[in-house]
Design a protein around this motif. Structure first.
Motif, PDB file in Angstrom:
ATOM      1  N   LYS A 105       1.171  -1.601  -0.238  1.00  0.00           N
ATOM      2  CA  LYS A 105      -0.314  -0.284   0.245  1.00  0.00           C
ATOM      3  C   LYS A 105       0.785   1.405   0.543  1.00  0.00           C
ATOM      4  O   LYS A 105       0.493   2.474  -0.700  1.00  0.00           O
ATOM      5  N   ALA A 106       1.880   1.255   0.876  1.00  0.00           N
ATOM      6  CA  ALA A 106       3.010   2.576   0.819  1.00  0.00           C
ATOM      7  C   ALA A 106       3.605   2.666  -0.094  1.00  0.00           C
ATOM      8  O   ALA A 106       3.870   3.587  -0.652  1.00  0.00           O
ATOM      9  N   ALA A 107       3.997   1.694  -1.223  1.00  0.00           N
ATOM     10  CA  ALA A 107       4.616   1.634  -2.691  1.00  0.00           C
ATOM     11  C   ALA A 107       3.450   1.888  -3.360  1.00  0.00           C
ATOM     12  O   ALA A 107       3.736   2.747  -4.944  1.00  0.00           O
ATOM     13  N   LEU A 108       1.719   1.524  -3.555  1.00  0.00           N
ATOM     14  CA  LEU A 108       0.987   2.666  -4.044  1.00  0.00           C
ATOM     15  C   LEU A 108       0.863   3.691  -4.210  1.00  0.00           C
ATOM     16  O   LEU A 108       0.604   4.661  -5.192  1.00  0.00           O
ATOM     17  N   GLU A 109       0.386   4.416  -2.496  1.00  0.00           N
ATOM     18  CA  GLU A 109       1.001   5.404  -2.680  1.00  0.00           C
ATOM     19  C   GLU A 109       1.891   6.539  -3.479  1.00  0.00           C
ATOM     20  O   GLU A 109       2.143   7.472  -3.947  1.00  0.00           O
ATOM     21  N   MET A 110       3.331   6.065  -3.143  1.00  0.00           N
ATOM     22  CA  MET A 110       4.223   6.644  -4.101  1.00  0.00           C
ATOM     23  C   MET A 110       4.616   6.453  -5.217  1.00  0.00           C
ATOM     24  O   MET A 110       4.737   7.213  -5.967  1.00  0.00           O
ATOM     25  N   TRP A 111       3.819   6.122  -5.870  1.00  0.00           N
ATOM     26  CA  TRP A 111       3.581   5.399  -7.355  1.00  0.00           C
ATOM     27  C   TRP A 111       3.108   7.058  -8.267  1.00  0.00           C
ATOM     28  O   TRP A 111       2.962   6.748  -8.966  1.00  0.00           O
ATOM     29  N   LEU A 112       1.883   6.564  -7.177  1.00  0.00           N
ATOM     30  CA  LEU A 112       0.458   7.321  -7.340  1.00  0.00           C
ATOM     31  C   LEU A 112       0.973   8.909  -7.147  1.00  0.00           C
ATOM     32  O   LEU A 112       0.164   9.954  -6.916  1.00  0.00           O
ATOM     33  N   THR A 113       2.009   9.562  -6.384  1.00  0.00           N
ATOM     34  CA  THR A 113       3.094  10.290  -5.625  1.00  0.00           C
ATOM     35  C   THR A 113       3.964  10.719  -6.716  1.00  0.00           C
ATOM     36  O   THR A 113       4.076  10.831  -7.521  1.00  0.00           O
ATOM     37  N   GLN A 114       4.717  10.452  -5.696  1.00  0.00           N
ATOM     38  CA  GLN A 114       5.770  10.698  -6.201  1.00  0.00           C
ATOM     39  C   GLN A 114       7.039  10.162  -7.024  1.00  0.00           C
ATOM     40  O   GLN A 114       7.577  10.785  -7.904  1.00  0.00           O
ATOM     41  N   TRP A 115       6.930   9.174  -7.282  1.00  0.00           N
ATOM     42  CA  TRP A 115       7.057   8.366  -8.461  1.00  0.00           C
ATOM     43  C   TRP A 115       6.330   7.880  -9.849  1.00  0.00           C
ATOM     44  O   TRP A 115       6.332   7.124 -10.701  1.00  0.00           O
ATOM     45  N   ARG A 116       5.117   9.097  -9.612  1.00  0.00           N
ATOM     46  CA  ARG A 116       4.038   8.730 -10.927  1.00  0.00           C
ATOM     47  C   ARG A 116       4.643   9.270 -11.993  1.00  0.00           C
ATOM     48  O   ARG A 116       4.108   8.817 -13.178  1.00  0.00           O
ATOM     49  N   PRO A 117       5.657  10.406 -11.938  1.00  0.00           N
ATOM     50  CA  PRO A 117       6.243  11.081 -13.396  1.00  0.00           C
ATOM     51  C   PRO A 117       6.948   9.637 -14.178  1.00  0.00           C
ATOM     52  O   PRO A 117       6.703   9.006 -15.783  1.00  0.00           O
ATOM     53  N   GLN A 118       8.218   8.514 -13.207  1.00  0.00           N
ATOM     54  CA  GLN A 118       7.673   7.463 -14.432  1.00  0.00           C
ATOM     55  C   GLN A 118       7.547   6.429 -14.195  1.00  0.00           C
ATOM     56  O   GLN A 118       7.528   6.105 -15.007  1.00  0.00           O
ATOM     57  N   LEU A 119       6.328   6.654 -13.393  1.00  0.00           N
ATOM     58  CA  LEU A 119       4.947   5.493 -13.406  1.00  0.00           C
ATOM     59  C   LEU A 119       4.641   6.068 -15.425  1.00  0.00           C
ATOM     60  O   LEU A 119       4.093   4.553 -15.639  1.00  0.00           O
TER      61      LEU A 119
END
Length: 493
Positions: free
Chosen positions: A163-177
């Motif tokens: 869940k914490a990783a989901l939040e990271m992908w949806l926030t700080q890592w979103r451009p990379q995703l």
């Protein structure tokens, strides 16, 4: 198969449920009551009704499925909305039910489409031209290919780290995703067939690539891992990623996907289909994970005996890969929209000499690509130095949508002239200060490049230099070597 109206109603209902559940989070804990018990009872009935609707859909009774679905979702929405205003009602219980239903329908197809598909219908309907079998199915169905008989949704534990990783992908890592998704879609026809052949979920391939390189084919890490799936030199050699006429095939999307699929299946056999341990082995080394696990391959990755002895990088890596894979399958459920792309592959034959950099300039933002086409052209033509002009008659890979743009923009007219002028610009050469020689290096010697050589393998033999030093000594760009090429190497003592 459910009708479009049914699928739309399911999608809207799911969004409404998610919104009402989020609203319910605002309520504080209180003592349970009979009213709370009644709400939980409604929740259970709604869940069972949803399961009934799924079963009726599989049996082809669409009218009954629609009625059961409407009743269950109305009940779920009503109960979740009242939970937010009822003292003692636990919103997490409703979230858990929603997550269960999401997993329940994952991969359950009535005909060619699943309930509440998480892929835009227009995008899901697009298949690769000329493909048959699994490669011709809509993307939603391909993304849930069974992993040795198990759905990916059954293997991803939605725990705290994921869940914490989901939040990271949806926030700080979103451009990379998002970049990874775009890059992958244009390389998909090269990478997906190997995973399909190995019976591995496409979402897993995307999750690994998103975390490893973001879909940049020429990525090289500080530790020497290279390519879109970041193979170390020795591991790549073990799975056939060698030098091909001076080109390091770790940078080849199709070859690296094939090697990755072979590696994953090898480790899945060793770890008895324990996906988390297999992903940990890919990042932290299979030898280390085997020593920690021993004979108990059923042990959880999060067991303190395993988890506490891993590097922080591997602790973060496993849930990050699983979270990216989950988002690839269920973007709409997390308020995420991947772009629609016309990614059908195509080719052009150069009518005039041009480098990939020049083509990027003259193509501009053709096809709506605001960031330009440099990354895509490099990914699809990994053997070419983007700064080196290719002769007329050279065939290049690119998205089919660019074939007409090339003919109209890059053959005649002002744009190829501008691109060539910019490319030939001369930069003043400033003498660099003399660098101190490495402590163990004295003078230089000549070396002739042999078949199978790469800069990394040459550096390993020297044991007193670096890829950067040798590249600078010889004016090498992008680690490209030719058989027979003369190199200057430091003399090591």
């Amino acid at each position: 198969m459910l009708s479009c109206s049914v699928m739309r109603s399911i999608r809207l209902a799911s969004i409404a449920v998610a919104a009402s559940l989020l609203g319910a989070c605002a309520s504080g804990p209180a003592k349970p009551s009979a009213q709370v018990g009644a709400l939980y009872g409604e929740l259970d009935v709604a869940g069972k009704g949803y399961e009934t609707a799924l079963q009726q859909s599989r049996e082809g009774d669409l009218q009954a499925s629609q009625a059961s679905l409407t009743r269950s979702l109305d009940r779920l929405k009503d109960a979740s909305a009242r939970c937010g205003n009822t003292a003692g009602c636990d919103p997490q219980r409703f979230f858990s039910t929603f997550d269960h239903l999401l997993r329940l329908k994952d991969g359950d197809f009535g005909g060619a489409q699943d309930l509440d598909s998480d892929v835009d219908p227009a995008q899901a309907a697009q298949a690769i031209a000329g493909k048959t079998g699994a490669a011709s199915l809509p993307q939603a169905q391909r993304s849930v290919t069974l992993l040795h008989g198990q759905k990916l949704s059954q293997l991803i534990a939605m725990n705290g780290p994921v869940k914490a990783a989901l939040e990271m992908w949806l926030t700080q890592w979103r451009p990379q995703l998002m970049d990874a998704y775009v890059n992958y879609q244009y390389m998909r026809y090269q990478m997906w067939p190997a995973y399909e052949k190995a019976d591995l979920p496409e979402a897993l391939l995307f999750g690994i690539m998103a975390k490893e390189s973001g879909g940049k084919v020429h990525a090289v890490s500080r530790s020497g891992a290279a390519g879109p799936l970041q193979f170390m030199y020795a591991t790549g050699m073990r799975f056939g990623l060698v030098s091909d006429d001076g080109f390091d095939t770790r940078f080849d999307p199709a070859a690296s996907a094939r090697a990755n699929a072979e590696y994953m299946n090898e480790q899945l056999r060793i770890f008895n289909d324990n996906l988390e341990l297999t992903i940990a082995a890919y990042n932290g080394g299979e030898g280390r994970i085997r020593r920690l696990v021993g004979d108990d391959t059923s042990v959880s990755f999060y067991d303190p005996r395993i988890y506490n002895d891993l590097s922080q990088e591997t602790r973060d890596y496993v849930p990050a890969v699983l979270a990216a894979a989950w988002l690839f399958q269920h973007p709409d459920s997390y308020n995420l929209r991947f772009p629609r792309l016309d990614s059908v592959p195509g080719t052009i034959t150069l009518k005039r000499p041009a480098s990939l950099s020049e083509l990027t300039v003259c193509l501009g933002s053709a096809g709506g690509m605001s960031d330009g086409w440099f990354r895509t052209l490099r990914n699809l033509n990994p053997r070419l130095d983007p700064q080196v002009s290719q002769p007329a008659g050279t065939m290049l890979q690119l998205p089919k949508v660019l074939e007409q743009a090339y003919a109209s923009r890059c053959v005649d007219g002002p744009w190829p002239i501008l691109a060539s002028d910019l490319h030939k610009a001369v930069i003043p050469v400033v003498a660099a200060p003399v660098a101190k020689a490495p402590a163990r290096s004295r003078g230089t010697k000549n070396y002739r490049v042999r078949r199978g050589d790469t800069l990394i393998s040459i550096v390993r033999k020297l044991q007193c230099s670096s890829v950067q030093e040798i590249a600078e000594m010889n004016g090498i760009r992008h680690q490209h070597l030719r058989i027979g090429q003369q190199l200057k190497l430091p003399v090591c003592r």
